[in-house]
Design an enzyme around this catalytic site. Sequence first.
Site, short mmCIF file in Angstrom:
data_model
loop_
_atom_site.label_atom_id
_atom_site.label_comp_id
_atom_site.label_asym_id
_atom_site.label_seq_id
_atom_site.Cartn_x
_atom_site.Cartn_y
_atom_site.Cartn_z
N ALA A 1 3.02 -0.75 4.84
CA ALA A 1 2.53 -0.80 6.23
C ALA A 1 1.94 -2.16 6.60
O ALA A 1 1.86 -2.48 7.79
CB ALA A 1 1.51 0.31 6.45
N ASN B 1 8.09 -5.54 -0.76
CA ASN B 1 8.00 -4.39 0.13
C ASN B 1 6.50 -4.27 0.43
O ASN B 1 5.75 -3.73 -0.38
CB ASN B 1 8.54 -3.12 -0.52
CG ASN B 1 8.49 -1.95 0.46
OD1 ASN B 1 7.86 -2.03 1.51
ND2 ASN B 1 9.14 -0.85 0.10
N PRO C 1 0.79 -1.22 0.00
CA PRO C 1 0.00 0.00 0.00
C PRO C 1 0.83 1.28 0.00
O PRO C 1 1.84 1.37 0.69
CB PRO C 1 -0.83 -0.11 1.28
CG PRO C 1 -0.16 -1.14 2.11
CD PRO C 1 0.50 -2.08 1.15
N ASN C 2 0.35 2.21 -0.80
CA ASN C 2 0.88 3.57 -0.91
C ASN C 2 2.20 3.66 -1.66
O ASN C 2 2.68 4.77 -1.93
CB ASN C 2 1.01 4.24 0.48
CG ASN C 2 -0.34 4.37 1.15
OD1 ASN C 2 -1.27 4.89 0.55
ND2 ASN C 2 -0.46 3.87 2.37
N GLU D 1 12.31 -9.70 2.06
CA GLU D 1 11.60 -8.49 2.52
C GLU D 1 12.52 -7.28 2.33
O GLU D 1 13.67 -7.32 2.75
CB GLU D 1 11.25 -8.68 4.00
CG GLU D 1 10.61 -7.48 4.64
CD GLU D 1 10.40 -7.68 6.15
OE1 GLU D 1 10.68 -8.80 6.66
OE2 GLU D 1 9.99 -6.72 6.80
N TYR E 1 11.90 8.58 1.48
CA TYR E 1 11.83 7.52 0.46
C TYR E 1 12.60 7.82 -0.83
O TYR E 1 12.60 6.99 -1.74
CB TYR E 1 10.36 7.23 0.12
CG TYR E 1 9.56 6.75 1.31
CD1 TYR E 1 9.89 5.56 1.96
CD2 TYR E 1 8.47 7.48 1.80
CE1 TYR E 1 9.16 5.12 3.05
CE2 TYR E 1 7.74 7.05 2.89
CZ TYR E 1 8.09 5.86 3.51
OH TYR E 1 7.38 5.41 4.60
N HIS F 1 12.73 -2.91 2.69
CA HIS F 1 12.17 -1.60 3.04
C HIS F 1 13.15 -0.53 2.58
O HIS F 1 14.36 -0.63 2.83
CB HIS F 1 11.92 -1.49 4.54
CG HIS F 1 10.92 -2.49 4.99
ND1 HIS F 1 9.59 -2.36 4.71
CD2 HIS F 1 11.07 -3.67 5.63
CE1 HIS F 1 8.95 -3.42 5.17
NE2 HIS F 1 9.83 -4.23 5.73
N ARG G 1 5.96 12.28 -2.87
CA ARG G 1 5.91 12.93 -1.55
C ARG G 1 6.98 12.29 -0.68
O ARG G 1 7.49 11.23 -1.01
CB ARG G 1 4.54 12.73 -0.90
CG ARG G 1 3.40 13.39 -1.66
CD ARG G 1 2.06 13.10 -1.00
NE ARG G 1 2.14 13.30 0.45
CZ ARG G 1 1.55 12.53 1.36
NH1 ARG G 1 0.84 11.51 0.99
NH2 ARG G 1 1.68 12.77 2.65
N ARG H 1 12.88 4.62 12.83
CA ARG H 1 11.64 5.42 12.74
C ARG H 1 10.72 5.09 13.92
O ARG H 1 11.18 4.59 14.94
CB ARG H 1 10.98 5.15 11.37
CG ARG H 1 11.90 5.54 10.20
CD ARG H 1 11.24 5.29 8.87
NE ARG H 1 10.06 6.12 8.71
CZ ARG H 1 9.16 5.93 7.73
NH1 ARG H 1 9.33 4.97 6.84
NH2 ARG H 1 8.10 6.72 7.65
O1 CA2 Z 1 10.52 1.91 4.01
C1 CA2 Z 1 9.71 1.25 3.39
O2 CA2 Z 1 9.92 0.77 2.28
C2 CA2 Z 1 8.29 1.04 3.97
O3 CA2 Z 1 7.89 -0.29 3.67
C3 CA2 Z 1 7.39 2.04 3.30
C4 CA2 Z 1 5.97 2.04 3.85
C5 CA2 Z 1 5.98 2.14 5.37
O4 CA2 Z 1 4.65 2.00 5.86
C6 CA2 Z 1 6.86 1.09 6.01
O5 CA2 Z 1 6.86 1.28 7.41
C7 CA2 Z 1 8.28 1.19 5.48
C8 CA2 Z 1 5.18 3.23 3.32
C9 CA2 Z 1 5.07 3.27 1.86
C10 CA2 Z 1 4.41 4.57 1.49
O6 CA2 Z 1 5.22 5.21 0.56
C11 CA2 Z 1 5.03 6.52 0.32
C12 CA2 Z 1 5.88 7.08 -0.59
C13 CA2 Z 1 5.75 8.42 -0.88
C14 CA2 Z 1 4.77 9.18 -0.29
C15 CA2 Z 1 3.91 8.60 0.62
C16 CA2 Z 1 4.04 7.26 0.91
#
Ligand code: CA2
Length: 151
Positions: free
Chosen positions: A82, A79, A10-11, A103, A23, A105, A18, A112
């Site tokens: 969340a 990946n 997701p996301n 896995e 990221y 990230h 953003r 974090r």
């Molecule tokens: O660090 C990672 O790759 C995560 O898997 C990314 C997830 C986060 O919930 C994990 O804790 C760590 C979030 C992905 C959302 O990605 C976005 C990218 C740009 C803007 C908003 C969200």
Amino acid sequence: MPAILVLNGPNLNLLGTREPATYGSATLADVERLCAERARERGFTLDFRQSNHEGVLVDAIHEAGRGFQAGGVAGVVINAGAYTHTSIALHDAVRAVEVPVIEVHISNVHARESFRHHSWLSPVAAGVIVGLGIDGYLLAIDALARRHAAR
Ligand code: CA2
């Protein structure tokens, strides 16, 4: 050529639009292109997917498990976003298949919020790569390629 499945949760479709401090600035399309190049260099095809839906990710892991049994899939890079921190369904899915799952990230989840410190996937993953940015995807593909060659 066997396939490597790269699964994004997701996301992650928002990558590069953003939160660049967390990221980076690469988009998911950039990640797909880099993964496709790396997979091809290592002798694999790439199946790259993103879903915001937990069950779709579970189905994809099952599909990769069947592909692995049939010899058409070498491994999975995931990946799970969340869902990493919440999904016993993904834990069970990875546990249920024999295909190696790595896995990844992008961010260092351990640096974090504490709710990102636990992963339901880590105990059932073949390996975990965190905090190395999008290079983590490429390192995971390399690791699956080595594992496939050594089987
Ligand atoms: O660090 C990672 O790759 C995560 O898997 C990314 C997830 C986060 O919930 C994990 O804790 C760590 C979030 C992905 C959302 O990605 C976005 C990218 C740009 C803007 C908003 C969200």
